[in-house]
Design a protein around this motif. Structure first.
Motif, short mmCIF file in Angstrom:
data_model
loop_
_atom_site.label_atom_id
_atom_site.label_comp_id
_atom_site.label_asym_id
_atom_site.label_seq_id
_atom_site.Cartn_x
_atom_site.Cartn_y
_atom_site.Cartn_z
N PRO A 1 40.21 45.14 39.62
CA PRO A 1 39.25 45.68 40.03
C PRO A 1 39.02 45.26 41.62
O PRO A 1 38.62 45.97 42.54
CB PRO A 1 37.89 45.75 39.41
N ASP A 2 38.79 43.77 41.82
CA ASP A 2 38.78 43.39 42.91
C ASP A 2 39.69 43.52 44.19
O ASP A 2 39.29 44.00 45.24
CB ASP A 2 38.62 41.95 42.57
N ALA A 3 41.07 43.56 43.78
CA ALA A 3 41.92 43.88 44.60
C ALA A 3 41.77 45.26 45.15
O ALA A 3 42.19 45.61 46.19
CB ALA A 3 43.24 43.67 43.72
N ARG B 1 39.02 32.51 51.95
CA ARG B 1 37.97 33.80 52.41
C ARG B 1 37.34 33.34 53.76
O ARG B 1 37.43 34.07 54.99
CB ARG B 1 36.97 34.23 51.57
N SER C 1 39.38 47.24 45.48
CA SER C 1 38.04 47.11 46.07
C SER C 1 38.31 46.72 47.56
O SER C 1 38.16 47.43 48.54
CB SER C 1 37.03 46.49 45.54
N PHE C 2 39.11 45.58 47.61
CA PHE C 2 39.62 45.06 48.83
C PHE C 2 40.47 46.03 49.61
O PHE C 2 40.62 46.21 50.79
CB PHE C 2 40.14 43.80 48.73
N HIS D 1 43.41 38.44 46.45
CA HIS D 1 42.38 38.72 45.44
C HIS D 1 43.23 39.27 44.16
O HIS D 1 42.48 39.07 43.16
CB HIS D 1 41.85 40.09 46.24
N TRP D 2 44.32 39.79 44.18
CA TRP D 2 45.15 39.94 42.93
C TRP D 2 45.18 38.71 42.11
O TRP D 2 44.94 38.64 40.85
CB TRP D 2 46.47 40.37 43.29
N HIS E 1 43.39 35.85 42.07
CA HIS E 1 42.26 35.20 41.78
C HIS E 1 41.51 36.02 40.84
O HIS E 1 40.63 35.74 39.98
CB HIS E 1 41.27 34.83 42.75
N PHE E 2 41.40 37.40 41.17
CA PHE E 2 40.39 38.40 40.42
C PHE E 2 40.93 39.31 39.68
O PHE E 2 40.11 40.01 38.93
CB PHE E 2 39.20 38.68 41.53
#
Length: 647
Positions: A133-135, A105, A137-138, A126-127, A129-130
């Motif tokens: 939902p996070d992916a 990041r 949102s990004f 993002h996919w 690690h998180f």
């Protein structure tokens, strides 16, 4: 932040009359208007910079490919001029490593001119690690997207089984390519929705070899072998993954011979196998007990880069074991330097299946001492070892400590082992109590196991209980009818046997015919009880008749309980003599050289009379006879069996 970057990029691009260079922090940025005197030298300098950037980028990519991130970063830090490709190369190295998201990041924030590739790299991170939902949102906040961005999201949803979300996103994609369609087809196959996979496959306006292979995998997964074959034949280009999908599909659908035949064709076309190819082929060899072909595959492994591959060598261990060659299985296991849990499980299971319970449990202790954490499959093997060795109390102890000491949740397979363990030991009431205490609904195999134990101990009451529950779960399964009929037959209750057979007919249930087979000179010979087809049947019968006289003189008495027909005793003896395993053993005695073990395989459990007769035959003929049935291996030698008559 994203929009400020775009604005910054636009401003730089709009200053068409200005030239600039990236300087160190101790230098000042100077601008100059171009003139004819400066153009030539400046172009030359830019060409040098471009060449240096390209060379450095290649070096960074090379380091990253080989996992040397530190060296890649050193090259990156020493570069005076960096392109967006440079930044993306080092960004990708950080982004795809678990635990390095924050590094990625921070690096992403420093990129002077991030492009869509930069954003796609971060989206994938993002996919990783998180998750969802996070992916998402990004993805929604990305100022620029290309088809790869959309494919990342669709593939991500498909991989976690959210096909509804994948479909919604797929339906609004501004552009689709073969990756998009492949992701959808693969996702539907993985989720078990074959109809949607087929619909998606035939709706695709562009299909890659990956799309075709995904559909073949789906057809094989659901037993639609003919449709998979049709697609395979229609393909103009195939990858190793395509061949592997077909070979594995054949083996998994009980058509190992077709799988091995296709493997030979694959080799003839020049396609080199990988560990997955050989795993499927060796499983096919195991299912067919084709030891000679398995040895040929072993030679192929030794001559390839896979000679040190743990997966390939573990498959060889399983193949040798399942083909009855425990010694070679052990020798291979010892040679594997990097043993994973699958490797340990394979050898522990091998010992368990061959009745060497003490060796299996010793190896389990060694596995723990080596710091290897057992999994649920390990405990299936451990309980199986206790079962075949008659170690009831120890098996109960292992079962009770699985969750407490190892954090392993008990599965139906563990309960099936325990029911078998208690049932074989005659503790039928305890077995029933265990079934009733299960935290989930018993599957048919649980009651099938109990029914088998009831037959051994001639407990008609519990046999009827087990059969009733088994047939309620699956009225089409032959085991319930056959085992109950066998219990009735052993007590000469032929009217009940007739009733069971009528019930089978009414429910269109067909009993699986028993057969045995033996491999002679790489050719598999199959025998059924009272076989009339084998070309050398006459000489086999002569050998059997001679054996019968000798073993009777040695003390063998036919156990007529296993002649499950309402006929006279003389005919019962004749039927017993022509059981498939005895025919195969006699043929082996005629064809297998002295000193070489005779290996016979059977698709059902070996019957008690054949077990007794084979002990006598091994002593009289002075031969080692190895018989594998659906339960375990029996090693007969000098009148004794490795199971010690506990099976």
């Amino acid at each position: 932040m994203f929009y400020l970057r775009l604005l910054r990029t636009r401003k730089r691009n709009s200053s068409s009359t200005l030239y600039f260079s990236t300087l160190s922090k101790h230098q000042t940025l100077t601008f100059a208007t171009p003139n004819h005197q400066h153009v030539s030298s400046h172009s030359h300098q830019r060409e040098l910079n471009d060449n240096n950037i390209i060379a450095s980028n290649k070096l960074i990519t090379s380091y990253v490919r080989y996992g040397d991130l530190d060296s890649a970063v050193r090259v990156f830090d020493n570069m005076k001029v960096k392109s967006t490709v440079t930044w993306n190369s080092i960004l990708a190295a950080y982004a795809k490593k678990l635990g390095h998201f924050e590094h990625a990041r921070q690096l992403f924030e420093k990129i002077p001119q991030p492009n869509v590739v930069s954003y796609n790299i971060m989206l994938a991170s993002h996919w990783l690690h998180f998750g969802v939902p996070d992916a998402r949102s990004f993805f929604d906040s990305m100022p620029v997207k290309d088809v790869a961005s959309w494919n990342t999201m669709v593939s991500g949803y498909a991989q976690v089984g959210l096909m509804g979300e994948a479909q919604r996103l797929f339906s609004v994609m501004p552009e689709r390519n073969c990756v998009s369609w492949s992701a959808m087809v693969s996702g539907y196959v993985a989720c078990g929705d074959l109809d949607s996979a087929v619909e998606c496959f035939y709706a695709a306006d562009v299909r890659s070899v990956i799309t075709w292979t995904a559909m073949i995998t789906g057809y094989m997964k659901f037993g639609r072998v003919e449709l998979a074959e049709r697609l395979f034949e229609e393909m103009t280009m195939r990858t190793l993954v395509t061949w592997n999908s077909m070979i594995a599909g054949y083996v998994e659908n009980g058509r190992a011979e077709d799988g091995l035949r296709l493997f030979r064709t694959m080799l003839e076309t020049g396609v080199k196998p990988n560990a997955l190819s050989l795993t499927s082929v060796l499983l096919g060899c195991s299912n067919l007990s084709a030891l000679q072909l398995g040895k040929q595959v072993h030679q192929l492994v030794c001559k390839s880069p896979l000679s040190s591959d743990t997966t390939a060598r573990t498959s060889l261990v399983s193949m040798y074991s399942k083909c009855g060659d425990l010694k070679d299985a052990w020798d291979l296991f010892v040679q594997i330097t990097r043993k994973d849990v699958v490797c340990w499980n394979a050898m522990i299971s091998s010992y368990a299946q061959h009745g060497a319970g003490e060796k299996a449990l010793h190896l389990f202790d060694e596995m723990k001492n080596e710091g290897m954490k057992p999994d649920w499959i390990t405990f299936v093997a451990v309980l199986l070892a206790c079962n075949h060795a008659g170690l009831v109390d120890l098996g109960v102890q292992y079962f009770n400590t699985m969750a407490k000491d190892f954090g392993i949740e008990t599965k139906p397979e563990h309960y099936a082992c325990m029911v078998d363990l208690l049932g074989r030991a005659g503790k039928l009431v305890e077995a029933v109590d265990l079934i009733k205490s299960m935290p989930f609904r018993p599957h048919p195999a649980i009651y099938g196991t109990l029914l088998g134990a009831c037959r051994i101990h001639k407990n008609l009451h519990l046999a009827e209980f087990a059969a009733k529950n088994l047939l309620e779960l699956d009225p089409t399964i032959a085991t319930g009818y056959v085992q109950l009929a066998n219990v009735y037959a052993s007590q000469n209750r032929w009217d009940h046997v007739a009733r069971i057979r009528r019930s089978m007919k009414e429910n269109n249930v067909v009993k699986t015919p028993g057969y045995s087979w033996i491999e002679i000179n790489s050719l598999v010979h199959e025998f059924r009880s009272s076989d009339r087809l084998h070309p050398e049947l006459a000489s086999i019968h002569v050998k059997l008749n001679d054996l019968e006289k000798k073993i009777k003189l040695a003390g063998y008495v036919p156990d007529l309980e296993f002649a499950l027909h309402d006929v006279g005793e003389e005919l019962k003896e004749q039927l017993l003599l022509w059981h498939s395993e005895k025919l195969a053993i006699a043929f082996g005695l005629l064809k297998v050289p002295s000193g070489v073990p005779i290996r016979v395989f059977k698709n059902l459990r070996v019957c008690g009379d054949c077990h007794s007769a084979t002990k006598y035959i091994s002593a009289i003929e002075g031969r080692e006879i190895i018989v594998r049935d659906t339960s375990r291996f029996h090693h007969f030698k000098d009148g004794f069996c490795s199971c010690r008559d506990y099976w």
